[in-house]
Design a protein around this motif. Structure first.
Motif, PDB file in Angstrom:
ATOM      1  N   HIS A   1       0.828  -1.205   0.000  1.00 26.93           N
ATOM      2  CA  HIS A   1       0.000   0.000   0.000  1.00 26.93           C
ATOM      3  C   HIS A   1       0.865   1.258   0.000  1.00 26.93           C
ATOM      4  CE1 HIS A   1      -3.648  -2.289   0.430  1.00 26.93           C
ATOM      5  NE2 HIS A   1      -3.179  -2.897   1.503  1.00 26.93           N
ATOM      6  N   SER A   2       1.946   1.225   0.769  1.00 28.88           N
ATOM      7  CA  SER A   2       2.844   2.379   0.806  1.00 28.88           C
ATOM      8  C   SER A   2       3.541   2.577  -0.533  1.00 28.88           C
ATOM      9  CB  SER A   2       3.896   2.206   1.902  1.00 28.88           C
ATOM     10  OG  SER A   2       3.291   2.174   3.162  1.00 28.88           O
ATOM     11  N   ARG A   3       3.952   1.488  -1.152  1.00 30.72           N
ATOM     12  CA  ARG A   3       4.601   1.598  -2.471  1.00 30.72           C
ATOM     13  C   ARG A   3       3.639   2.159  -3.512  1.00 30.72           C
ATOM     14  NH1 ARG A   3       9.231  -2.588  -3.298  1.00 30.72           N
ATOM     15  NH2 ARG A   3       9.674  -3.117  -1.143  1.00 30.72           N
ATOM     16  N   PHE A   4       2.399   1.673  -3.497  1.00 33.78           N
ATOM     17  CA  PHE A   4       1.401   2.192  -4.432  1.00 33.78           C
ATOM     18  C   PHE A   4       1.169   3.674  -4.186  1.00 33.78           C
ATOM     19  CE2 PHE A   4      -2.999   3.308  -5.382  1.00 33.78           C
ATOM     20  CZ  PHE A   4      -3.019   3.045  -6.735  1.00 33.78           C
ATOM     21  N   ALA A   5       1.075   4.084  -2.923  1.00 36.12           N
ATOM     22  CA  ALA A   5       0.846   5.490  -2.600  1.00 36.12           C
ATOM     23  C   ALA A   5       2.005   6.364  -3.073  1.00 36.12           C
ATOM     24  CB  ALA A   5       0.641   5.655  -1.094  1.00 36.12           C
ATOM     25  N   MET A   6       3.237   5.885  -2.924  1.00 37.93           N
ATOM     26  CA  MET A   6       4.397   6.663  -3.372  1.00 37.93           C
ATOM     27  C   MET A   6       4.426   6.799  -4.894  1.00 37.93           C
ATOM     28  SD  MET A   6       7.525   5.607  -0.876  1.00 37.93           S
ATOM     29  CE  MET A   6       7.209   3.866  -0.665  1.00 37.93           C
ATOM     30  N   ILE A   7       4.135   5.718  -5.600  1.00 38.25           N
ATOM     31  CA  ILE A   7       4.131   5.771  -7.069  1.00 38.25           C
ATOM     32  C   ILE A   7       2.994   6.660  -7.566  1.00 38.25           C
ATOM     33  CG2 ILE A   7       3.752   4.375  -9.143  1.00 38.25           C
ATOM     34  CD1 ILE A   7       5.260   2.116  -7.691  1.00 38.25           C
ATOM     35  N   PHE A   8       1.822   6.553  -6.946  1.00 36.98           N
ATOM     36  CA  PHE A   8       0.681   7.376  -7.321  1.00 36.98           C
ATOM     37  C   PHE A   8       0.972   8.848  -7.065  1.00 36.98           C
ATOM     38  CE2 PHE A   8      -3.372   9.445  -6.386  1.00 36.98           C
ATOM     39  CZ  PHE A   8      -4.071   9.150  -7.544  1.00 36.98           C
ATOM     40  N   SER A   9       1.568   9.163  -5.923  1.00 30.20           N
ATOM     41  CA  SER A   9       1.900  10.551  -5.588  1.00 30.20           C
ATOM     42  C   SER A   9       2.928  11.127  -6.540  1.00 30.20           C
ATOM     43  CB  SER A   9       2.420  10.637  -4.156  1.00 30.20           C
ATOM     44  OG  SER A   9       1.456  10.186  -3.257  1.00 30.20           O
ATOM     45  N   ALA A  10       3.909  10.329  -6.912  1.00 24.43           N
ATOM     46  CA  ALA A  10       4.929  10.807  -7.846  1.00 24.43           C
ATOM     47  C   ALA A  10       4.313  11.100  -9.211  1.00 24.43           C
ATOM     48  CB  ALA A  10       6.042   9.772  -7.979  1.00 24.43           C
ATOM     49  N   GLY A  11       3.422  10.231  -9.668  1.00 20.32           N
ATOM     50  CA  GLY A  11       2.763  10.466 -10.956  1.00 20.32           C
ATOM     51  C   GLY A  11       1.846  11.669 -10.924  1.00 20.32           C
ATOM     52  N   THR A  12       1.117  11.831  -9.834  1.00 22.80           N
ATOM     53  CA  THR A  12       0.224  12.980  -9.699  1.00 22.80           C
ATOM     54  C   THR A  12       1.021  14.271  -9.632  1.00 22.80           C
ATOM     55  OG1 THR A  12      -1.365  11.604  -8.525  1.00 22.80           O
ATOM     56  CG2 THR A  12      -1.627  13.966  -8.307  1.00 22.80           C
ATOM     57  N   GLY A  13       2.106  14.267  -8.872  1.00 21.88           N
ATOM     58  CA  GLY A  13       2.951  15.454  -8.770  1.00 21.88           C
ATOM     59  C   GLY A  13       3.573  15.830 -10.099  1.00 21.88           C
ATOM     60  N   THR A  14       4.001  14.844 -10.862  1.00 22.65           N
ATOM     61  CA  THR A  14       4.565  15.114 -12.184  1.00 22.65           C
ATOM     62  C   THR A  14       3.518  15.733 -13.092  1.00 22.65           C
ATOM     63  OG1 THR A  14       6.062  13.240 -11.922  1.00 22.65           O
ATOM     64  CG2 THR A  14       5.711  14.050 -14.161  1.00 22.65           C
ATOM     65  N   GLY A  15       2.304  15.216 -13.057  1.00 17.27           N
ATOM     66  CA  GLY A  15       1.222  15.788 -13.858  1.00 17.27           C
ATOM     67  C   GLY A  15       0.902  17.210 -13.464  1.00 17.27           C
ATOM     68  N   MET A  16       0.919  17.499 -12.170  1.00 17.62           N
ATOM     69  CA  MET A  16       0.638  18.861 -11.714  1.00 17.62           C
ATOM     70  C   MET A  16       1.715  19.833 -12.167  1.00 17.62           C
ATOM     71  SD  MET A  16      -0.725  18.442  -7.868  1.00 17.62           S
ATOM     72  CE  MET A  16      -2.272  17.701  -7.481  1.00 17.62           C
ATOM     73  N   ILE A  17       2.963  19.417 -12.085  1.00 23.04           N
ATOM     74  CA  ILE A  17       4.060  20.290 -12.517  1.00 23.04           C
ATOM     75  C   ILE A  17       3.956  20.553 -14.015  1.00 23.04           C
ATOM     76  CG2 ILE A  17       6.558  20.424 -12.817  1.00 23.04           C
ATOM     77  CD1 ILE A  17       5.682  20.899  -9.949  1.00 23.04           C
ATOM     78  N   PHE A  18       3.712  19.504 -14.808  1.00 20.11           N
ATOM     79  CA  PHE A  18       3.635  19.672 -16.254  1.00 20.11           C
ATOM     80  C   PHE A  18       2.422  20.510 -16.648  1.00 20.11           C
ATOM     81  CE2 PHE A  18       1.888  18.245 -20.330  1.00 20.11           C
ATOM     82  CZ  PHE A  18       2.915  18.645 -21.154  1.00 20.11           C
ATOM     83  N   LEU A  19       1.246  20.163 -16.129  1.00 15.19           N
ATOM     84  CA  LEU A  19       0.042  20.886 -16.514  1.00 15.19           C
ATOM     85  C   LEU A  19      -0.008  22.284 -15.914  1.00 15.19           C
ATOM     86  CD1 LEU A  19      -2.625  18.061 -16.413  1.00 15.19           C
ATOM     87  CD2 LEU A  19      -1.555  19.116 -18.399  1.00 15.19           C
ATOM     88  N   GLY A  20       0.649  22.481 -14.780  1.00 18.59           N
ATOM     89  CA  GLY A  20       0.710  23.816 -14.203  1.00 18.59           C
ATOM     90  C   GLY A  20       1.430  24.788 -15.105  1.00 18.59           C
ATOM     91  N   ALA A  21       2.439  24.302 -15.827  1.00 23.27           N
ATOM     92  CA  ALA A  21       3.163  25.156 -16.768  1.00 23.27           C
ATOM     93  C   ALA A  21       2.473  25.201 -18.124  1.00 23.27           C
ATOM     94  CB  ALA A  21       4.585  24.636 -16.933  1.00 23.27           C
ATOM     95  N   ALA A  22       1.803  24.124 -18.521  1.00 27.73           N
ATOM     96  CA  ALA A  22       1.220  24.048 -19.860  1.00 27.73           C
ATOM     97  C   ALA A  22      -0.173  24.673 -19.937  1.00 27.73           C
ATOM     98  CB  ALA A  22       1.133  22.593 -20.307  1.00 27.73           C
ATOM     99  N   GLU A  23      -0.905  24.722 -18.839  1.00 25.88           N
ATOM    100  CA  GLU A  23      -2.291  25.178 -18.895  1.00 25.88           C
ATOM    101  C   GLU A  23      -2.445  26.626 -19.367  1.00 25.88           C
ATOM    102  OE1 GLU A  23      -6.360  24.963 -16.247  1.00 25.88           O
ATOM    103  OE2 GLU A  23      -4.443  24.490 -15.323  1.00 25.88           O
ATOM    104  N   PRO A  24      -1.612  27.576 -18.939  1.00 24.77           N
ATOM    105  CA  PRO A  24      -1.774  28.931 -19.463  1.00 24.77           C
ATOM    106  C   PRO A  24      -1.434  29.052 -20.947  1.00 24.77           C
ATOM    107  CG  PRO A  24      -0.444  28.944 -17.475  1.00 24.77           C
ATOM    108  CD  PRO A  24      -0.642  27.528 -17.860  1.00 24.77           C
ATOM    109  N   VAL A  25      -0.638  28.129 -21.457  1.00 23.80           N
ATOM    110  CA  VAL A  25      -0.203  28.193 -22.852  1.00 23.80           C
ATOM    111  C   VAL A  25      -1.240  27.586 -23.797  1.00 23.80           C
ATOM    112  CG1 VAL A  25       1.614  27.454 -24.444  1.00 23.80           C
ATOM    113  CG2 VAL A  25       2.192  28.115 -22.112  1.00 23.80           C
ATOM    114  N   ILE A  26      -1.966  26.587 -23.346  1.00 21.36           N
ATOM    115  CA  ILE A  26      -2.893  25.850 -24.206  1.00 21.36           C
ATOM    116  C   ILE A  26      -3.963  26.746 -24.836  1.00 21.36           C
ATOM    117  CG2 ILE A  26      -4.656  24.042 -24.216  1.00 21.36           C
ATOM    118  CD1 ILE A  26      -2.867  22.506 -22.247  1.00 21.36           C
TER     119      ILE A  26
END
Length: 67
Positions: A23-48
């Motif tokens: 469960h902890s491993r799944f939570a860490m992988i899920f958090s890393a993927g969510t954080g990566t998406g937030m960083i990418f979309l946070g920069a891309a959303e004003p440009v789209i």
């Protein structure tokens, strides 16, 4: 991997236990993927919106226009 013939192979020295549960491993992988998406979309959303300008379709304009 759990249903294969390699299920009995454990990494590390004999008698060692994993540091984190499944469960902890799944939570860490899920958090890393969510954080990566937030960083990418946070920069891309004003440009789209500036890349694709809105299309003027006469049917939509007349349907929304008052009167």
């Amino acid at each position: 991997m759990e249903l294969s013939q390699y299920d009995d192979i454990k990494p590390g020295p004999g008698g060692s236990h994993p540091d984190f549960s499944c469960h902890s491993r799944f939570a860490m992988i899920f958090s890393a993927g969510t954080g990566t998406g937030m960083i990418f979309l946070g920069a891309a959303e004003p440009v789209i919106p500036s890349i694709s300008a809105p299309v003027d379709i006469p049917e939509i304009i007349t349907a929304v226009a008052p009167g």
